[in-house]
Design a protein around this motif. Structure first.
Motif, PDB file in Angstrom:
ATOM      1  N   MET A   1       3.407   6.464  -7.398  1.00 59.92           N
ATOM      2  CA  MET A   1       2.614   7.493  -8.069  1.00 59.92           C
ATOM      3  C   MET A   1       3.201   8.880  -7.820  1.00 59.92           C
ATOM      4  O   MET A   1       3.298   9.709  -8.742  1.00 59.92           O
ATOM      5  CB  MET A   1       1.166   7.426  -7.587  1.00 59.92           C
ATOM      6  N   ALA A   2       3.592   9.147  -6.563  1.00 63.66           N
ATOM      7  CA  ALA A   2       4.165  10.455  -6.251  1.00 63.66           C
ATOM      8  C   ALA A   2       5.475  10.680  -6.997  1.00 63.66           C
ATOM      9  O   ALA A   2       5.730  11.780  -7.518  1.00 63.66           O
ATOM     10  CB  ALA A   2       4.385  10.567  -4.740  1.00 63.66           C
ATOM     11  N   LEU A   3       6.314   9.653  -7.066  1.00 59.08           N
ATOM     12  CA  LEU A   3       7.595   9.791  -7.774  1.00 59.08           C
ATOM     13  C   LEU A   3       7.385  10.033  -9.262  1.00 59.08           C
ATOM     14  O   LEU A   3       8.102  10.836  -9.880  1.00 59.08           O
ATOM     15  CB  LEU A   3       8.446   8.539  -7.559  1.00 59.08           C
ATOM     16  N   ALA A   4       6.417   9.334  -9.881  1.00 61.77           N
ATOM     17  CA  ALA A   4       6.150   9.541 -11.302  1.00 61.77           C
ATOM     18  C   ALA A   4       5.766  10.992 -11.576  1.00 61.77           C
ATOM     19  O   ALA A   4       6.248  11.606 -12.539  1.00 61.77           O
ATOM     20  CB  ALA A   4       5.042   8.600 -11.769  1.00 61.77           C
ATOM     21  N   VAL A   5       4.908  11.551 -10.726  1.00 66.76           N
ATOM     22  CA  VAL A   5       4.493  12.952 -10.899  1.00 66.76           C
ATOM     23  C   VAL A   5       5.672  13.906 -10.704  1.00 66.76           C
ATOM     24  O   VAL A   5       5.878  14.843 -11.497  1.00 66.76           O
ATOM     25  CB  VAL A   5       3.354  13.285  -9.914  1.00 66.76           C
ATOM     26  N   LEU A   6       6.476  13.675  -9.663  1.00 68.18           N
ATOM     27  CA  LEU A   6       7.595  14.578  -9.374  1.00 68.18           C
ATOM     28  C   LEU A   6       8.657  14.529 -10.473  1.00 68.18           C
ATOM     29  O   LEU A   6       9.165  15.577 -10.899  1.00 68.18           O
ATOM     30  CB  LEU A   6       8.218  14.213  -8.023  1.00 68.18           C
TER      31      LEU A   6
ATOM     32  N   ARG B   1       0.827  -1.211   0.000  1.00 69.85           N
ATOM     33  CA  ARG B   1       0.000   0.000   0.000  1.00 69.85           C
ATOM     34  C   ARG B   1       0.857   1.257   0.000  1.00 69.85           C
ATOM     35  O   ARG B   1       0.561   2.231  -0.691  1.00 69.85           O
ATOM     36  CB  ARG B   1      -0.929  -0.033   1.208  1.00 69.85           C
ATOM     37  N   GLY B   2       1.931   1.243   0.777  1.00 64.75           N
ATOM     38  CA  GLY B   2       2.791   2.418   0.823  1.00 64.75           C
ATOM     39  C   GLY B   2       3.562   2.633  -0.464  1.00 64.75           C
ATOM     40  O   GLY B   2       3.646   3.749  -0.971  1.00 64.75           O
ATOM     41  N   GLN B   3       4.127   1.555  -1.028  1.00 64.64           N
ATOM     42  CA  GLN B   3       4.925   1.688  -2.236  1.00 64.64           C
ATOM     43  C   GLN B   3       4.077   2.103  -3.427  1.00 64.64           C
ATOM     44  O   GLN B   3       4.567   2.795  -4.325  1.00 64.64           O
ATOM     45  CB  GLN B   3       5.633   0.362  -2.538  1.00 64.64           C
TER      46      GLN B   3
END
Length: 364
Positions: free
Chosen positions: A209-214, A202-204
């Protein structure tokens, strides 16, 4: 009359046969693995809705529709741009490699490199371009790849729905099959495994998703070509610790060298974006979303990734860390059992006192 083999031998044989069966069908496992992961990811959400007096089938339907609706909606929103960038990136990558090769050869000349090193660069870049061209065409033209894609899109939601709907029933049924005399120990181990897996899966998922956006946002600000594709690749590969970020950064720097040439400031800024995002992941995202639940040494993670890839291919790479987390829980339990057993200490060996060492040193 010969005695029958111990029960643990039959159990070990059953486990080996089970693993051999899954290795033999690894080519069709991906939709089912994705469905299982989605059901595991959404089970707490369905439980909360069920606690509000909602029928399980309705809670499952809402959770599945919302999850896959969000994924499909995001994909539809970015698909025109994503399609153009994927096609352009696949066509431009061999050209980028061809542009980077003279830069590397020039650096070797400036550093006083040998002819052997130059030949190695030429051969490696040529083989890499041949490999990319062959595999790109194979992937795009392969009916098997298209079949796997359609099964992933069509089968995974169905598998996720049925698993999520019957999750509590399946768990209860498995519990009834556990040996009664070892039930407390097994339940403790399963809780520890669930704690490690839930933190990672769940955390990964949120971290990726956050890393892809950043990544996509940062590289787009620098004007890097195919920033969206590179960001999505970096976010997806973040699910594979250590190896994923390394490959993503190398790919981004390769595109930057092919686009900007010897403008080392811009090439350096592309890598700076990677370092900044990695810092955000290490200091903010991972500690808050995952924490230290998995508790694996980096060497063990690397070994698990290579072993999973060797056994099950792409599916094995993505399953490597979760499986390694389960094995780590079992290993820690076995070590505790060993340390508390008579095999480790039968009570006859005297334990030296803390003062024995210093006194002996003084006597010398």
């Amino acid at each position: 009359m010969a005695s029958s083999p111990p029960r643990w031998i039959w159990f070990a044989l059953g486990v080996l046969l089970f693993l051999a069966f899954f290795v033999s069908i690894s080519g069709v496992l991906l939709p089912f693995v994705v469905g299982l992961a989605v059901a595991y990811l959404l089970d707490p959400v369905a439980d909360r809705m069920e606690a509000l007096k909602m029928p399980r089938w309705l809670a499952t339907s809402i959770a599945i529709v919302a999850f896959f609706g969000l994924v499909i909606g995001v994909f539809i929103a970015i698909s025109p741009m994503l399609r153009d960038q994927v096609v352009g990136f696949a066509n431009a990558l061999p050209g980028y490699i061809a542009k980077v090769r003279p830069l590397i050869l020039g650096l070797i000349d400036e550093a006083g490199g040998t002819e052997r090193a130059q030949n190695l660069v030429n051969q490696s870049s040529g083989k890499l371009m041949e490999w990319i061209a062959a595999h790109m065409g194979q992937v795009l033209a392969s009916g098997i790849a298209l079949f796997n894609l359609f099964t992933l899109i069509l089968i995974s939601p169905v598998v996720a729905f049925y698993l999520l709907r019957d999750w509590d029933i399946v768990v209860a049924r498995i519990r009834t099959l556990l040996p009664r005399q070892h039930l407390p120990t097994i339940e403790t181990l399963l809780r520890d495994m669930d704690y490690a897996l839930s933190g990672f899966v769940r955390g990964q998922f949120l971290v990726c998703m956050a890393l892809a956006v950043l990544y996509a946002f940062g590289w787009s600000l620098l004007g890097l070509n195919y920033a969206l594709v590179l960001g999505l690749i970096a976010g997806l590969l973040a699910f594979v610790p250590l190896a994923g970020p390394f490959f993503a950064s190398a790919l981004a720097v390769l595109v930057a060298l092919g686009q900007f040439g010897t403008d080392w400031v811009k090439v350096g800024l592309v890598y700076v974006v990677f370092v900044i995002v990695q810092g955000i992941e290490g200091s903010i995202l991972t500690p808050n979303l995952i924490g230290n639940r998995v508790g694996l040494h980096p060497v063990w993670v690397i070994f698990a990734i290579f072993a999973g890839g060797e056994l099950l291919g792409v599916v094995g790479i993505f399953l490597a860390v979760p499986v390694a987390a389960v094995v780590a829980v079992l290993s820690r339990w076995l070590i505790q059992r060993y340390l508390s057993s008579r095999l480790y200490d039968d009570g006859t060996t005297p334990v030296p006192s803390p003062e024995a060492g210093p006194k002996q040193e003084q006597g010398r």
